[in-house]
Design a protein around this motif. Structure first.
Motif, PDB file in Angstrom:
ATOM      1  N   ILE A 166     -93.734 -66.002 -12.880  1.00  0.00           N
ATOM      2  CA  ILE A 166     -94.685 -66.364 -13.621  1.00  0.00           C
ATOM      3  C   ILE A 166     -95.942 -66.549 -12.879  1.00  0.00           C
ATOM      4  O   ILE A 166     -95.806 -67.006 -11.556  1.00  0.00           O
ATOM      5  N   THR A 167     -97.206 -66.627 -13.421  1.00  0.00           N
ATOM      6  CA  THR A 167     -98.296 -67.058 -12.576  1.00  0.00           C
ATOM      7  C   THR A 167     -98.587 -68.547 -12.607  1.00  0.00           C
ATOM      8  O   THR A 167     -97.914 -69.331 -13.290  1.00  0.00           O
ATOM      9  N   PHE A 168     -99.216 -69.214 -11.514  1.00  0.00           N
ATOM     10  CA  PHE A 168     -99.534 -70.404 -11.488  1.00  0.00           C
ATOM     11  C   PHE A 168    -100.129 -71.231 -12.688  1.00  0.00           C
ATOM     12  O   PHE A 168     -99.784 -72.439 -13.110  1.00  0.00           O
ATOM     13  N   LYS A 169    -100.849 -70.433 -13.410  1.00  0.00           N
ATOM     14  CA  LYS A 169    -101.520 -70.796 -15.069  1.00  0.00           C
ATOM     15  C   LYS A 169    -100.461 -71.015 -15.765  1.00  0.00           C
ATOM     16  O   LYS A 169    -100.449 -72.020 -16.643  1.00  0.00           O
ATOM     17  N   GLU A 170     -99.327 -70.331 -15.852  1.00  0.00           N
ATOM     18  CA  GLU A 170     -98.362 -70.137 -16.726  1.00  0.00           C
ATOM     19  C   GLU A 170     -97.601 -71.519 -16.357  1.00  0.00           C
ATOM     20  O   GLU A 170     -97.019 -72.168 -17.339  1.00  0.00           O
ATOM     21  N   LEU A 171     -97.231 -71.730 -14.973  1.00  0.00           N
ATOM     22  CA  LEU A 171     -96.470 -72.953 -14.639  1.00  0.00           C
ATOM     23  C   LEU A 171     -97.134 -74.246 -15.010  1.00  0.00           C
ATOM     24  O   LEU A 171     -96.522 -75.095 -15.549  1.00  0.00           O
ATOM     25  N   PHE A 192    -105.963 -70.938  -8.300  1.00  0.00           N
ATOM     26  CA  PHE A 192    -104.648 -70.605  -7.970  1.00  0.00           C
ATOM     27  C   PHE A 192    -104.031 -69.764  -9.310  1.00  0.00           C
ATOM     28  O   PHE A 192    -103.106 -69.325  -9.170  1.00  0.00           O
ATOM     29  N   GLY A 193    -104.740 -70.106 -10.432  1.00  0.00           N
ATOM     30  CA  GLY A 193    -104.174 -69.548 -11.633  1.00  0.00           C
ATOM     31  C   GLY A 193    -103.774 -68.251 -11.795  1.00  0.00           C
ATOM     32  O   GLY A 193    -102.925 -67.865 -12.470  1.00  0.00           O
ATOM     33  N   ARG A 194    -104.596 -67.159 -11.218  1.00  0.00           N
ATOM     34  CA  ARG A 194    -104.149 -65.847 -11.406  1.00  0.00           C
ATOM     35  C   ARG A 194    -103.184 -65.425 -10.409  1.00  0.00           C
ATOM     36  O   ARG A 194    -102.480 -64.307 -10.612  1.00  0.00           O
ATOM     37  N   LEU A 195    -102.681 -66.397  -9.478  1.00  0.00           N
ATOM     38  CA  LEU A 195    -101.533 -66.172  -8.520  1.00  0.00           C
ATOM     39  C   LEU A 195    -100.341 -65.959  -8.963  1.00  0.00           C
ATOM     40  O   LEU A 195    -100.394 -67.003  -9.795  1.00  0.00           O
ATOM     41  N   ARG A 196     -99.389 -65.494  -8.709  1.00  0.00           N
ATOM     42  CA  ARG A 196     -98.044 -65.838  -8.943  1.00  0.00           C
ATOM     43  C   ARG A 196     -97.504 -67.139  -8.129  1.00  0.00           C
ATOM     44  O   ARG A 196     -98.181 -67.577  -7.224  1.00  0.00           O
ATOM     45  N   ILE A 197     -96.474 -67.808  -8.820  1.00  0.00           N
ATOM     46  CA  ILE A 197     -96.406 -69.074  -7.993  1.00  0.00           C
ATOM     47  C   ILE A 197     -95.693 -68.907  -6.588  1.00  0.00           C
ATOM     48  O   ILE A 197     -95.944 -69.705  -6.023  1.00  0.00           O
ATOM     49  N   GLY A 250     -85.022 -73.201 -12.803  1.00  0.00           N
ATOM     50  CA  GLY A 250     -84.623 -71.981 -12.160  1.00  0.00           C
ATOM     51  C   GLY A 250     -85.429 -70.767 -12.640  1.00  0.00           C
ATOM     52  O   GLY A 250     -85.140 -69.597 -12.418  1.00  0.00           O
ATOM     53  N   LEU A 251     -86.846 -70.843 -12.278  1.00  0.00           N
ATOM     54  CA  LEU A 251     -87.653 -69.817 -12.557  1.00  0.00           C
ATOM     55  C   LEU A 251     -87.748 -68.815 -11.322  1.00  0.00           C
ATOM     56  O   LEU A 251     -87.808 -69.526 -10.216  1.00  0.00           O
ATOM     57  N   PRO A 252     -87.909 -67.662 -11.478  1.00  0.00           N
ATOM     58  CA  PRO A 252     -87.980 -66.982 -10.347  1.00  0.00           C
ATOM     59  C   PRO A 252     -89.178 -67.156  -9.637  1.00  0.00           C
ATOM     60  O   PRO A 252     -90.237 -67.376  -9.866  1.00  0.00           O
ATOM     61  N   GLY A 253     -89.077 -67.155  -8.042  1.00  0.00           N
ATOM     62  CA  GLY A 253     -90.081 -67.207  -7.505  1.00  0.00           C
ATOM     63  C   GLY A 253     -90.440 -68.730  -6.828  1.00  0.00           C
ATOM     64  O   GLY A 253     -91.257 -69.300  -6.479  1.00  0.00           O
ATOM     65  N   SER A 254     -89.349 -69.501  -7.295  1.00  0.00           N
ATOM     66  CA  SER A 254     -89.729 -71.155  -7.223  1.00  0.00           C
ATOM     67  C   SER A 254     -88.805 -71.746  -6.071  1.00  0.00           C
ATOM     68  O   SER A 254     -88.652 -72.881  -6.093  1.00  0.00           O
TER      69      SER A 254
END
Length: 386
Positions: A99-104, A134-139, A181-185
Motif C-alpha cells: 500500500i501507499t503511505f497515504k493508505e497507511l 510521502f503520500g504517493r510513495l509505497r510504504i 502483516g502488511l506487505p512492505g512493512s
C-alpha cells in the motif's frame, strides 16, 4: 524458443511469425534475458529458476516503453539477485501488493479513532505534514534520509517537540503496519531517524501580582467564561481539555470534589476542590438542559478552544508567550512552594510517573532552603539580639 545474442537492432526489427501466437528469444549473453514477440507487441522478460527449483519469470517491460540497453541492464541486476538466492517475481508481487503511505495513514487514523482520545492529533499530523510529502510513495519506498530532510525543513517553522510528535506518529504507523502483516512493512524507516534532543519541560511560576494582572485582563475579555476558566485552572492544576470538558454532574458539592472521568493517561481521577475552586463553580451560570460547567454562550456547548481570547489577555497582562498549559505548571509550582510534597502534588495533577513531577524539585528545594533559614533565624544561630 530460439537462442541468440539479443541486440537492439534485432529487438527493433523482429516480428512474430505469421503461423505462431508468440515467439520467445532467449539471450545467450545475459543468462535468462529474453524477448517475447507477439503480434500485439514485444516484451522483455527475465527467465530464471527459483530457490525451490521451479521455473519462474518476471516481466521487465514492453520494448516500446523501455530502451533495449535499460532492459538488458535490468535483466543483469535481477539475475544477480537470483544468484544470491532472491526471487524477483515474488518481490514484484509483494511490491504490487504494498500500500501507499497515504493508505497507511488512513488506516492509522481509523485505528486511532477507536483507541486514543487524541486521535485528532494523529489525523492533523498526517493531513498537514506527512501525507503531502510521502503520500504517493509505497510504504517500502520511504527512506530514512527523506524523513530526516523533511523534518529538518519543518524545524524552521515548528517547535522541536512538534516535529518529534510527527516522528512518533509516523513510527507508530509503521509499527501498526508490521503488526497487521502488511506487505512492505518488514522495514521501519523511522527507526533509523535520530530523535532530536530538546527540553520542553516548563515550570512556569506566577507571582500574586502577575495572577492579579492576568485575571484582571481575563475579566475584560469578550469571552465571559475566560476568567472563571483561568481561576479554576489555577485552583485545580487540571489540564485545559479536562476543564473545558467539565460537567456539573461530576462535581460533588457536599464533599467538594470533582471527578475527571476521562484524562490524558486514561485513568479517571478525583480532584479535591478548594474554597476558591468551589466559589468559581457555584458562581457559574446554569442553564436548564446544559451539562457543561463552562458553556460557550454562542453555541450552548463546551468550548473547543479559548486560544484567541487567551492570547489577547496574556499580552495585555504583560505575559506574552504564556501557554494555557502554564496555568497547570503554575498551580503545581504554587502547591510545592507551599510545602506540599512532590508526591501529593503529582497525585493531584494526575501524574502517573514521579519523573513528571520531578521537574518541580527545584521549587521544593528553594522552599526547604527558605524553611531552614527561617529556623536558623528563629534560633538566633547567628548570635544577633532577638
Amino acid at each position: 524458443m530460439a537462442k541468440l545474442k539479443l541486440t537492439s537492432a534485432f529487438c527493433r526489427d523482429v516480428t512474430c511469425p505469421p503461423h505462431k501466437r508468440k515467439e520467445v528469444y532467449r539471450c545467450t549473453e545475459v543468462i535468462g534475458f529474453g524477448l517475447e514477440v507477439r503480434a500485439s507487441g514485444k516484451t522483455y522478460w527475465l527467465y530464471y529458476t527459483k530457490p525451490d527449483g521451479k521455473a519462474a519469470q518476471v516481466k521487465i517491460g514492453g520494448s516500446s516503453d523501455i530502451p533495449f540497453d535499460v532492459a538488458k541492464r535490468t535483466a543483469k541486476e535481477l539475475r544477480s539477485k537470483v544468484v544470491l538466492g532472491g526471487n524477483p517475481a515474488e518481490d514484484k508481487a509483494i511490491r504490487k501488493g504494498t500500500i501507499t503511505f497515504k493508505e497507511l495513514a488512513q488506516m492509522h487514523i481509523e485505528h486511532a479513532k477507536g483507541h486514543i482520545r487524541s486521535h485528532g492529533c494523529v489525523e492533523m499530523s498526517y493531513r498537514k505534514y506527512l501525507v503531502p510529502e510521502f503520500g504517493r510513495l509505497r510504504i517500502d519506498e520511504v527512506m530514512p534520509h527523506a524523513i530526516e530532510t523533511h523534518f529538518a525543513k519543518l524545524r524552521a517553522r515548528l517547535a522541536p517537540a512538534s516535529v518529534d510528535r510527527l516522528r512518533l506518529v509516523m513510527n507508530r504507523g509503521y509499527r501498526l503496519a508490521k503488526g497487521w502483516g502488511l506487505p512492505g512493512s518488514d522495514r521501519n524507516p523511522v527507526e533509523a531517524v535520530a530523535r532530536p534532543k530538546y527540553d520542553n519541560k516548563r515550570t512556569c511560576l506566577l507571582s500574586p501580582e502577575q495572577v492579579k494582572r492576568l485575571l484582571g485582563e481575563c475579566g475584560k475579555s469578550e469571552n465571559t467564561m475566560l476568567k472563571p476558566i483561568v481561576q479554576f485552572a489555577l485552583a485545580t492544576a487540571a489540564r485545559k481539555r479536562e476543564i473545558l470538558d467539565a460537567r456539573f454532574e461530576h462535581v460533588n458539592f457536599d464533599r467538594a470534589e470533582w471527578l475527571i472521568p476521562h484524562t490524558k493517561n486514561g485513568h479517571p481521577r478525583t480532584v479535591p476542590l478548594s474554597e476558591a475552586a468551589m466559589a468559581v463553580v457555584k458562581a457559574l451560570p446554569r442553564k436548564e438542559g446544559c451539562e457543561w460547567m463552562f458553556t460557550n454562550p454562542s453555541t450552548g456547548k463546551h468550548y473547543i478552544t479559548i486560544k484567541r481570547a487567551w492570547k489577547t489577555a496574556t499580552e495585555a497582562a504583560g505575559l506574552p508567550g504564556m501557554h494555557t498549559h502554564d496555568l497547570r505548571h503554575a498551580a503545581i509550582g504554587a502547591m510545592v512552594s507551599n510545602n506540599v510534597s512532590l508526591h501529593v502534588a503529582g497525585k493531584i495533577a494526575g501524574h502517573l510517573r514521579p519523573e513528571s513531577t520531578a521537574r518541580y524539585a527545584a521549587v521544593a528545594d528553594s522552599t526547604l532552603a527558605a524553611a531552614v533559614e527561617a529556623g536558623a533565624r528563629n534560633l538566633n544561630l547567628m548570635g544577633k539580639a532577638a
